[in-house]
Design a protein around this motif. Structure first.
Motif, PDB file in Angstrom:
ATOM      1  N   PRO A  42       0.811  -1.223   0.000  1.00 38.50           N
ATOM      2  CA  PRO A  42       0.000   0.000   0.000  1.00 38.50           C
ATOM      3  C   PRO A  42       0.844   1.273   0.000  1.00 38.50           C
ATOM      4  O   PRO A  42       0.490   2.251  -0.670  1.00 38.50           O
ATOM      5  CB  PRO A  42      -0.836  -0.134   1.278  1.00 38.50           C
ATOM      6  N   LYS A  46       0.855   4.061  -3.090  1.00 37.67           N
ATOM      7  CA  LYS A  46       0.652   5.507  -2.893  1.00 37.67           C
ATOM      8  C   LYS A  46       1.802   6.305  -3.519  1.00 37.67           C
ATOM      9  O   LYS A  46       1.595   7.360  -4.111  1.00 37.67           O
ATOM     10  CB  LYS A  46       0.520   5.823  -1.402  1.00 37.67           C
ATOM     11  N   GLU A  79      -8.396  -3.081   4.907  1.00 38.94           N
ATOM     12  CA  GLU A  79      -8.224  -1.927   4.013  1.00 38.94           C
ATOM     13  C   GLU A  79      -6.925  -2.037   3.217  1.00 38.94           C
ATOM     14  O   GLU A  79      -6.874  -1.730   2.036  1.00 38.94           O
ATOM     15  CB  GLU A  79      -8.235  -0.621   4.832  1.00 38.94           C
ATOM     16  N   HIS A  80      -5.865  -2.489   3.887  1.00 37.61           N
ATOM     17  CA  HIS A  80      -4.581  -2.683   3.207  1.00 37.61           C
ATOM     18  C   HIS A  80      -4.734  -3.684   2.058  1.00 37.61           C
ATOM     19  O   HIS A  80      -4.270  -3.450   0.940  1.00 37.61           O
ATOM     20  CB  HIS A  80      -3.527  -3.209   4.196  1.00 37.61           C
ATOM     21  N   CYS A  83      -6.641  -2.340  -0.876  1.00 35.14           N
ATOM     22  CA  CYS A  83      -5.791  -1.451  -1.676  1.00 35.14           C
ATOM     23  C   CYS A  83      -4.944  -2.266  -2.669  1.00 35.14           C
ATOM     24  O   CYS A  83      -4.865  -1.946  -3.861  1.00 35.14           O
ATOM     25  CB  CYS A  83      -4.893  -0.635  -0.743  1.00 35.14           C
ATOM     26  N   GLU A  86      -7.205  -3.997  -5.401  1.00 35.55           N
ATOM     27  CA  GLU A  86      -7.700  -3.077  -6.436  1.00 35.55           C
ATOM     28  C   GLU A  86      -6.577  -2.660  -7.386  1.00 35.55           C
ATOM     29  O   GLU A  86      -6.788  -2.529  -8.585  1.00 35.55           O
ATOM     30  CB  GLU A  86      -8.356  -1.854  -5.781  1.00 35.55           C
TER      31      GLU A  86
END
Length: 422
Positions: A42, A46, A79-80, A83, A86
């Motif tokens: 992740p 970013k 959530e990680h 990420c 996706e």
């Protein structure tokens, strides 16, 4: 005058398109594989977003393996993973391993044939050095380097100098790769190979299985090493032919290659070895432990020792025996394939009948993630790779590192024990 090159230097020279490189030289090398997991990817994703690049350099040369907190342990880990999932979908990443396919990354990638001799591999995980067992140059990097690697297919390296380890002899019963690397780290210290290539040679290597070699290369980082690397012999070639369809390239060090230091390790003299808290260099052989050291938990698994031979060694000790009262024993096969083979061989039945629990593949407790966090004052013997303060939970807990055989014997005895004396 042209200087001889080590095995690692030859691989890096080829990847940089140079005839020769020398220690300390800065090079830009082409990458064969870029690896990330659910903790590090992740951050890299970013960073890639900030670069405003259009996609990845090669969707076949990136591996994303959610393995640290998988299946998800909480909202943050979910959530990680979302990420990473996706990103993999958007970029059509070929080697994204969802729950059900995944395993601990450093056991999974060789098994899936994604790492072969001569490769240059970076991974945003410090134990990426594992693949040196197959004669590849592989090393851990930060998430920013992973982002640059995914975007460009290249990475900058300072060419490492090297230490050579001559492996001779044949190990005794219950002595395996973990004992070899703990012995070495105990001998040279946790910074004894700082930013150096640890190159293993010698006729004793033929007495080390592929699983032993993966374990040894895996923990090169615990001696500060940039990478660990083995020559490509018949054992390594057989492994690659079984697991991979990719072509591989073998390199051998020049006879006049320069080494900062050389050591000889006679496998026949080694004994089961345990690293005491709080550093992997704080080693004692099983015979040197005079006072009983009681334990609360045993962990058998991780990218270091979650392979099939590790499962077999633990089962050989636990068969027909039972985990001591008051001790928790957690067994974690490193991949789905290993889990399946352990099931078919009856090893899982042995573990469960002995009073252990068996987990799905995960890094879990190794980094204090989940599936076995330690409370204050608790003591664990583990087949993982690090025993730093607070590594597996409370800062006032203690971790002892050992082989699967010693860990299993300790589970039975309720204290750190010699497998021969169970």
């Amino acid at each position: 005058m042209k200087m001889g090159m080590t095995m690692t230097q030859k691989i890096l020279a080829a990847a940089a398109g140079l005839e020769t490189v020398e220690a300390g030289q800065l090079i830009e090398a082409k990458l064969d594989l870029v690896l990330g997991n659910d903790i590090t990817s992740p951050v890299a994703i970013k960073e890639m977003d900030k670069m405003k690049v259009k996609g990845v350099f090669d969707k076949d040369k990136i591996a994303l393996v959610p393995d640290h907190f998988v299946p998800n342990k909480d909202i943050k880990s979910a959530e990680h993973c979302k990420c990473v999932r996706e990103f993999a979908r958007k970029n059509e990443i070929t080697n994204y391993f969802e729950v059900g396919e995944m395993g601990i990354e450093h056991a999974l990638l060789p098994e899936r044939g994604l790492t072969v001799a001569g490769d240059v591999i970076i991974g945003a995980d410090s134990h990426t050095c594992t693949y040196g067992a197959l004669g590849a140059f592989s090393t851990g990097v930060g998430s920013t380097d992973m982002a640059a690697g995914m975007a460009t297919g290249k990475a900058w390296f300072k060419v490492p100098s090297a230490i050579r380890f001559h492996i001779t002899g044949k190990p005794g019963k219950w002595v395996g790769g973990k004992d070899v690397i703990l012995h070495i780290i105990g001998m040279i210290g946790v910074d004894g190979a700082l930013y150096k290539s640890m190159e293993f040679v010698g006729d004793g290597i033929q007495n080390l299985s592929m699983d032993d070699r993966f374990t040894i290369a895996n923990m090169a980082i615990e001696a500060g090493g940039k990478n660990g690397i083995f020559p490509v012999d018949e054992v390594a070639e057989a492994y690659m032919k079984e697991h991979s369809s990719r072509p591989y390239k073998t390199y051998t060090a020049d006879e006049d290659a320069v080494y900062d230091a050389e050591y000889t390790i006679d496998l026949s003299t080694l004994r089961p070895t345990v690293a005491f808290p709080h550093l992997p260099e704080n080693t004692h052989t099983i015979d040197e432990i005079k006072e009983p050291i009681s334990i609360d938990q045993v962990v058998i698994g991780s990218c270091t020792n979650g392979r099939l031979e590790d499962m077999r060694a633990a089962a050989a000790v636990l068969k027909g025996r039972h985990v001591a009262k008051g001790v928790r024993c957690i067994v974690i096969p490193a991949t789905q394939n290993i889990y399946m083979q352990a099931m078919e061989e009856g090893l899982l039945k042995i573990f469960i009948e002995a009073g252990a629990v068996v987990s799905t593949p995960t890094c879990g407790p190794c980094l204090g993630g989940y599936m076995g966090i330690l409370a204050e004052g608790e003591r664990c013997i583990s087949t993982t790779n690090r025993n730093f303060v607070g590594r597996m939970g409370h800062v006032k807990s203690e971790i002892y590192l050992a082989s699967p055989a010693v860990a299993a014997a300790s589970a039975v005895m309720g204290r750190i024990a010699d497998p021969d004396q169970v």
